[in-house]
Design a protein around this motif. Structure first.
Motif, PDB file in Angstrom:
ATOM      1  N   LEU A   1      -7.705  -2.933  -7.683  1.00 31.45           N
ATOM      2  CA  LEU A   1      -7.118  -2.233  -8.827  1.00 31.45           C
ATOM      3  C   LEU A   1      -6.196  -1.104  -8.396  1.00 31.45           C
ATOM      4  N   PHE A   2      -6.593  -0.363  -7.364  1.00 30.70           N
ATOM      5  CA  PHE A   2      -5.825   0.813  -6.954  1.00 30.70           C
ATOM      6  C   PHE A   2      -4.970   0.568  -5.707  1.00 30.70           C
ATOM      7  N   SER A   3      -4.888  -0.673  -5.285  1.00 26.66           N
ATOM      8  CA  SER A   3      -4.019  -0.959  -4.140  1.00 26.66           C
ATOM      9  C   SER A   3      -2.563  -0.898  -4.575  1.00 26.66           C
ATOM     10  N   ASP A   4      -1.719  -0.314  -3.719  1.00 22.70           N
ATOM     11  CA  ASP A   4      -0.293  -0.141  -4.021  1.00 22.70           C
ATOM     12  C   ASP A   4       0.515  -0.721  -2.866  1.00 22.70           C
ATOM     13  N   THR A   5       1.010  -1.935  -3.058  1.00 18.07           N
ATOM     14  CA  THR A   5       1.769  -2.589  -1.993  1.00 18.07           C
ATOM     15  C   THR A   5       3.219  -2.121  -1.941  1.00 18.07           C
ATOM     16  N   SER A   6       3.710  -1.474  -3.019  1.00 21.81           N
ATOM     17  CA  SER A   6       5.108  -1.030  -3.048  1.00 21.81           C
ATOM     18  C   SER A   6       5.318   0.283  -2.310  1.00 21.81           C
ATOM     19  N   ARG A   7       4.249   0.881  -1.848  1.00 26.19           N
ATOM     20  CA  ARG A   7       4.361   2.182  -1.199  1.00 26.19           C
ATOM     21  C   ARG A   7       4.892   2.011   0.231  1.00 26.19           C
ATOM     22  N   ASP A   8       5.732   2.955   0.640  1.00 29.35           N
ATOM     23  CA  ASP A   8       6.223   2.931   2.006  1.00 29.35           C
ATOM     24  C   ASP A   8       5.148   3.492   2.916  1.00 29.35           C
TER      25      ASP A   8
END
Length: 458
Positions: free
Chosen positions: A412-419
């Protein structure tokens, strides 16, 4: 005859030993029609059973099928989980000593159902049994709509069963062999009237049609903990099934829950006016309690529901006297009770609706919502939730539930768009050590009467 008398004496001695211990009541029900809701209300009234965990059956207008479990408040304290698996099966897990108690309540399809429905039911039960631990007490109880018949089967069916075995009975015995279960209500020597569980609608004095189709199954390892199983054909129950009661010798282990009592602001008692006002209110309440308590013990009937009236309770007591004695009078009083219950509920709801309208006119939103929840039964209704994994399978064990929630939160809180380039780290700690004077100054600047921590120091 001598062996039967000897067994009855031994069973009576065992029952006397059990009576010295604390008894806990747990009632399972089968909700095949909407009218069974009134039967549940009668159980709550007579026995003080307030908590009902059930599924509502299928989605048709008649809500056929469905199973439920009614328990006292003491039992609810020990329940760790309640799973509504389908419209015919539910599971309740109870914390007990030395091992946990798992109860699977079922309602099997009737004789006019297809074999596919029967096999689907046993597949669902087998799946739930695989989720339970074999060293715990596992029980499968309910209406199996099967006749195991007279004839002993080693380790499964005892010598005190009734009737002739049918195909459904063979399937039940096969299920018991696969899961190593024992049919407990076939192992106790009792009169025939304390063994049959169902009376056919075609039953009459000249044509006796009684069968044994309700059973209580338990894994063989713990079968010795079952001290007695018998039916109560004279129980005041508007059903063609008799109450099947089992006495089990087991200890319950309370689940530890931290209950922190709210603290009272005693500093307000330093004000003389508040102190005198509180003392006056306490004295007035004590006087009113002493005056009302003189007439409390004179009442024979105690209403467990807010809409219940003493007249309905008296009719219920009168109806009980005609059980298995005068069927016509019993049905007549039963119809009167249902009509009176409907009228009492309508009057009570009208009164509560008037109170809700008054609160709405006064713009008292807090008490308005509180009253609506109270009338609609939001506080009383128990919700059973189930957790399923990605494959759609129900998860029962607590460790697997924690892992599934952990996996869900990570996704739910994973963010793949983050650098995710590495960043420079800085030493935020100062090289100058903290002095004692700085600590004292920080403590003095803190506000008083703040919420205490785990050490209970404000």
């Amino acid at each position: 005859m001598k062996s039967r008398t000897k067994l009855n004496k031994q069973q009576q001695q065992q029952n006397n030993k059990i009576k010295t211990k604390q008894n806990h009541t747990l009632i399972t029900i089968i909700q095949r029609q909407q009218t069974d809701e009134k039967f549940c209300e009668n159980l709550r009234v007579h026995m003080g059973l307030n908590d009902l965990n059930e599924n509502e059956g299928n989605n048709t207008s008649t809500h056929r099928n469905g199973v439920g479990i009614i328990a006292t408040d003491k039992i609810i304290d020990y329940v760790t989980e309640c799973v509504s698996y389908s419209d015919r099966i539910m599971l309740m897990k109870i914390n007990a000593k030395p091992v946990k108690l798992n109860i699977i309540q079922i309602y099997a399809p009737t004789a006019d159902s297809s074999e596919d429905e029967i096999e689907e039911l046993y597949e669902q039960i087998n799946y739930l049994m695989k989720q339970l631990k074999p060293h715990e007490i596992n029980m499968v109880i309910g209406d199996f709509n099967a006749k195991v018949g007279a004839g002993r089967v080693d380790g499964i069916v005892g010598p005190f069963a009734l009737g002739l075995r049918n195909e459904r009975g063979d399937r039940l015995i096969q299920f018991c062999q696969e899961q190593k279960l024992k049919i407990t209500n076939t192992w106790f020597c009792l009169p025939y009237r304390r063994l049959y569980t169902w009376t056919s609608p075609q039953h009459s004095r000249g044509n006796i049609i009684r069968s044994q189709i309700d059973y209580i199954l338990i894994n063989k390892r713990f079968s010795s903990s079952v001290k007695s199983v018998c039916t109560y054909p004279g129980a005041d129950v508007p059903s063609d099934h008799n109450l099947l009661v089992a006495k089990i010798n087991i200890k319950l282990a309370r689940t530890r829950r931290e209950h922190r009592q709210p603290k009272i602001d005693v500093e307000k008692l330093n004000n003389t006016d508040i102190k005198n006002q509180l003392a006056t209110e306490i004295n007035n309440q004590l006087r009113s309690v002493m005056e009302e308590s003189e007439n409390i013990w004179d009442h024979k009937y105690v209403a467990k529901q807010k809409w219940m009236t003493p007249e309905i309770l008296q009719m219920m007591e009168k109806r009980r006297t005609f059980k298995n004695k005068n069927s016509a009078e019993y049905r007549s009083i039963h119809h009167q009770i249902r009509s009176s219950i409907k009228k009492a509920k309508t009057d009570w709801l009208s009164k509560e609706c008037s109170e809700i309208e008054r609160l709405q006119q006064n713009h008292n939103d807090f008490n308005l919502h509180k009253k609506v929840k109270e009338v609609s039964g939001v506080y009383r209704r128990s919700h059973t939730t189930t957790l399923r994994n990605e494959n759609g399978q129900i998860i029962i064990e607590s460790d697997e539930i924690k892992k599934e929630w952990e996996k869900y939160i990570k996704n739910l809180f994973s963010d793949t768009s983050r650098d995710l380039h590495p960043t420079e780290t800085f030493n935020l700690l100062s090289e100058v050590p903290i002095t004692i004077d700085e600590i004292k100054k920080a403590i003095k600047s803190m506000k008083k009467n703040k919420t205490p921590g785990p050490d209970e120091i404000p």
